[in-house]
Design an enzyme around this catalytic site. Structure first.
Site, PDB file in Angstrom:
ATOM      1  N   CYS A  31       9.137  -8.900   2.709  1.00  0.00           N
ATOM      2  CA  CYS A  31       8.742  -9.240   4.077  1.00  0.00           C
ATOM      3  C   CYS A  31       7.352  -8.686   4.385  1.00  0.00           C
ATOM      4  O   CYS A  31       6.459  -9.427   4.821  1.00  0.00           O
ATOM      5  CB  CYS A  31       9.778  -8.722   5.064  1.00  0.00           C
ATOM      6  N   TYR A  32       7.142  -7.397   4.177  1.00  0.00           N
ATOM      7  CA  TYR A  32       5.814  -6.838   4.423  1.00  0.00           C
ATOM      8  C   TYR A  32       4.756  -7.530   3.556  1.00  0.00           C
ATOM      9  O   TYR A  32       3.696  -7.895   4.057  1.00  0.00           O
ATOM     10  CB  TYR A  32       5.792  -5.331   4.132  1.00  0.00           C
TER      11      TYR A  32
END
Lengths: 347, 347, 347, 347
Positions: free
Chosen positions: D151-152
């Site tokens: 996600c990051y």
């Protein structure tokens, strides 16, 4: 009906307007033809609601600039009080679903008493159909003007009306303790809706005086065949969306909470949007977030002869814009679930 | 009593333990002499609760390592079920305030029924005083062992006991719809307490089966002089602290909601921690956050003969650690408000 | 100084006003003598902030009705822009702590540039002392008018000034990525502060244009002895209170993050309100909530030659009202921590 | 490819599994044929995730009981570490999209260093394609095994890779200050994910040590053609969904922030899910909630020669399950946006 309906939303700059757009954008038989918002006329929807930026939407126009000749269906999402006059000026054959409270009360005197001014369109009132879809499908199908139910009344009436009709519960007392998310208060900048005033706390408001009370009474009285006065206490709590109504009812002689569950399960069997949980289970608001679902569950109370019913909806969907689309589908002869397939979003 | 009491907290690694420390750190006549937490023995409190890092606190020790000979007063903040045996092993002249549910039910058979195992210290039970401070001050003053009330029961009993004693309301039905913050579930890592499971929603739980129900019944029955069975529905909602109980009561003949307000105002006149609002006003949980206050308000219902009482506390303070300190003050002859002067924190 | 100071709060109806009252109510050498709020003049504080209902407070009066002859000390919590003229009209020997931004910038031209209008009291500006207490204690002690620092500037300057003074870090770049709770936006009813607009999300605002930027630059430049222009990005996030600043700094040759930690630990040794964590540890905003504490921690970056500093405060306390009381204590010769003993509230 | 693909989800009882189901339920060319969850085998999905109760889903089975012969495509949503061995045992022609981190790092030594154990399927690693869809569409189309990005890393790489490829920004420093919602931590019952530990606060974690750092470095290095080490600081904040990355970059000589905006706008022109805002505008996480969108904006810094890039996604959608479905669509030759039409949900 044409394959595709040209739809206008009057008052598109509030949360219910935005929510109509979120769902109608995916409706295969709707074209969003016009959006009005007087104070924001000339702006793009994406500047008012950036989450809608990806959609191909008309700019906001003022109500005066609206060309009704190209419109097949109108959603009216304007504030209470101004709506009656505006709808009265629409062509008399224009199909309308009104999300305000202006046409929900059959009795214009009751309206005047609770809203503090005379009804501005009493002739239209007699024409309006109260749009609790699952319970008034036939009337809605032939209606020209549908009064979309309030959020609290939807959550309360869906379980209570079948139980009163079946005479399984008494009409007095019926105690509705309701908890609502903040979006129900709209996007107006009010101190009481500020994050810092709402987060990390809860309070009751409008005790014995909330305007949804006569709307609830009206539906319950009709179901019971005699006047019902419900106790209704709304609470404001820190969540964006959702209403949970905890309802305390007295069982008629010999009736059990299992009978209530069975009655509701039977009544709503086959419904796409109403789901009745097995006896003893109760729903969370999280389980309907973003969807047009209404969930309900029944449990026996500790006190013999009483039961507890818990009902949840998303106040912006089944409590407002979703049910309005459901009503439009019925009014236009579209499949009732069209455009309303969203699965609840959790977490 | 010595000027300064040496105090031990058994079970200091939970939220109620931390909250005892937050307040006792500023208590001028308390020295925090020992803190126990079996699984975290050897750790500094600041590593368990970094917000307490600025205080001069003893490290956590195991219960076995506790030297009771230097202790004047014990707070027991251990889980239900384990507490009875531990308190039974303490010296019989040690003053104790127990925050668990283990000594709250007078009738050990009722305890066994609701907690699923026999009471482990029935002889101590008969000695225990139920510590709703404002309503049992004299017994608490001479008690050796005080059972600190539960959070929900505190919020419900404070308004209901005076009204039942005065015979202003009927005993059936009494409907308590309660909404609680998440800290009431403790610091244990449970799926149901995760942020993503709690935020942005609400649900009812423990319908007709929550263990605080018999505790409420016990207090109401004593006040009424006959058995009372209350309807009690707790809800979990997204806030750290706070309980709001919305209570629906039936008025006895000729009684008005103003009479209820007057009764409560008179009963709690002069109390430092209980405040009764003017008739028609109801409190927010935000108005008591972080303080030992209990606020209550009364409003007439729409249905004649009924009233609505709303009661709020901070579940960790008046609902747990604050009332425990208040009880300690009474037991040790300290001024009752000592160490409890915190003004509510808002926003 | 008399044993007890008679204190007035100008602008008591906002969050910083309420927070001053929350803490001053327990200050043993302060009497709250007058509270002003022009639009709410005549109201009781408890009607504006019900959480303060238990305190014995004067009613709100208009600024015109204020009798300054009985006042020893003034807190000014008025909006930016109006404050300069109001303070200019106060007696020239009245001690004042101003919580607005009106006297924070030494250079009246910089003020005019960032605030869009000429400074209305340039003569007073030269007299004003910038009140970062730990770093300007002596000047504050002899000041008549103290400009209380902004919330973001407090969180950024407390760690950065000592590091720049010691030449342990470079002046360019200094990147301050700050996250704030919503109370920093005040109690004004603005769409952007509504619960539904803030909850469950985060956004940056005021990029390269926030008015706290020149205030930060001023402090860092003074410490460095040359002009510093910091990168400063504030974010609004869903919490009532708290600021966390994540600060990225370039280490001077041979300097390590451990050196930064040691420098800060030494500089703030003995301070009651500033705590420097062991190297590698970083603080949470939750650990200071409701208290006047500032916590900071330092960690090495993955890229050699860089470090990360994390600093937290409660924006309403050390970032506003708490530091204002700390400054008052210094100005009046009271013990600096008097009235500021609150332990952080968690959860 | 058949008209409809039979899909299995391994590890369907976590949030990313539920999110796959929420979206795939409306995918016209997917049939959810099998769902596995070892510890919950035998349960209905609706008992694990009641919000999915309305869907027609197979019950959960154990991995061992899975009949792969009827499966066309596998999503693997299992925890890091266990995934390599499980995927190694699948038929070598089964198409797989793996949502774990197990196949994201090309260099198995880097994997071993960051994950603390040797890679269990190094031969498969060389086959795996890193699935940042917009930037690797062709390789994904012909891949058998796609490693779905973290996600990051998705939020950071989408804006940074085009800027580095175009040499508009320097490779050192690149500072990524990221803020994430809590669902990123999964549904495991951990103290640090409890509501009371997360609500009303923020903290940084994993400073200079988060496992997404090498994943980001890998993508940036490939784009830059030389080793890049980014500064990456994740923060945990109280929201269910969303990641906002505030990225500080140094402009190459003569480059302006407008150039960055133009570069990104050009690169992502025509993309359905990536939207680049006009220069100076920055996005909110709220504007992508529940959708597969990635929004980004660029603003000039106050310091000449620097710019600020803000990037937002929904961590569970574009940061996990949505991008996984997008990759499946590419791998199976379906239209890339199929099943991913959800409009963001606000509020």
């Amino acid at each position: 009906m044409a394959d595709v309906a040209n739809v206008a939303i009057l008052g598109a700059s509030g949360y219910t307007g935005a929510e109509l757009i979120r769902m109608l954008a995916l409706h295969p038989r709707v074209r969003l033809t016009a959006l009005t918002a007087d104070r924001k006329a000339g702006q793009a929807m994406a500047s008012v609601f950036p989450h809608l930026a990806g959609l191909d939407l008309p700019d906001l126009v003022s109500l005066d600039a609206l060309d009704l000749s190209v419109i097949d269906f109108v959603f009216c999402a304007l504030p209470h009080g101004t709506t009656q006059e505006i709808i009265a000026k629409l062509p008399r054959d224009m199909k309308v679903c009104d999300l305000s409270a202006d046409f929900r009360l059959d009795d214009v005197d009751v309206y005047a008493q609770w809203y503090g001014h005379a009804h501005q369109a009493p002739d239209l009132q007699s024409e309006a159909v109260y749009g609790l879809t699952e319970l008034a499908r036939a009337e809605i199908a032939s209606a020209r003007l549908v009064a979309n139910p309030g959020c609290y009344p939807t959550s309360a009436q869906l379980p209570l009306i079948p139980l009163l009709e079946a005479r399984l519960i008494g009409a007095d007392p019926i105690i509705i303790d309701a908890k609502s998310g903040v979006s129900g208060a709209g996007r107006a900048a009010k101190e009481g809706s500020l994050y810092a005033e709402v987060a990390e706390g809860i309070h009751a408001y409008g005790l014995a005086s909330h305007r949804h009370a006569p709307e609830i009474d009206q539906g319950l009285s009709r179901a019971f065949g005699a006047e019902v006065v419900a106790t209704f206490t709304p609470h404001l709590m820190p969540m964006n969306r959702g209403i949970l109504s905890t309802i305390y009812v007295r069982l008629e002689n010999g009736v059990t909470s299992a009978d209530l569950q069975a009655c509701l399960a039977k009544r709503y069997a086959g419904e796409a949007f109403v789901r009745v949980l097995p006896e003893g289970q109760v729903p969370h608001t999280r389980h309907v977030r973003g969807s047009n679902l209404a969930l309900m569950g029944v449990a026996a109370d500790r006190r013999p002869g009483w039961a507890i019913v818990v009902s949840v909806i998303d106040n912006l969907v089944k409590g407002a814009s979703g049910q309005a689309i459901q009503n439009m589908n019925v009014m236009l002869g579209f499949p009732e679930t069209m455009g309303l397939a969203q699965v609840p979003m959790f977490p």
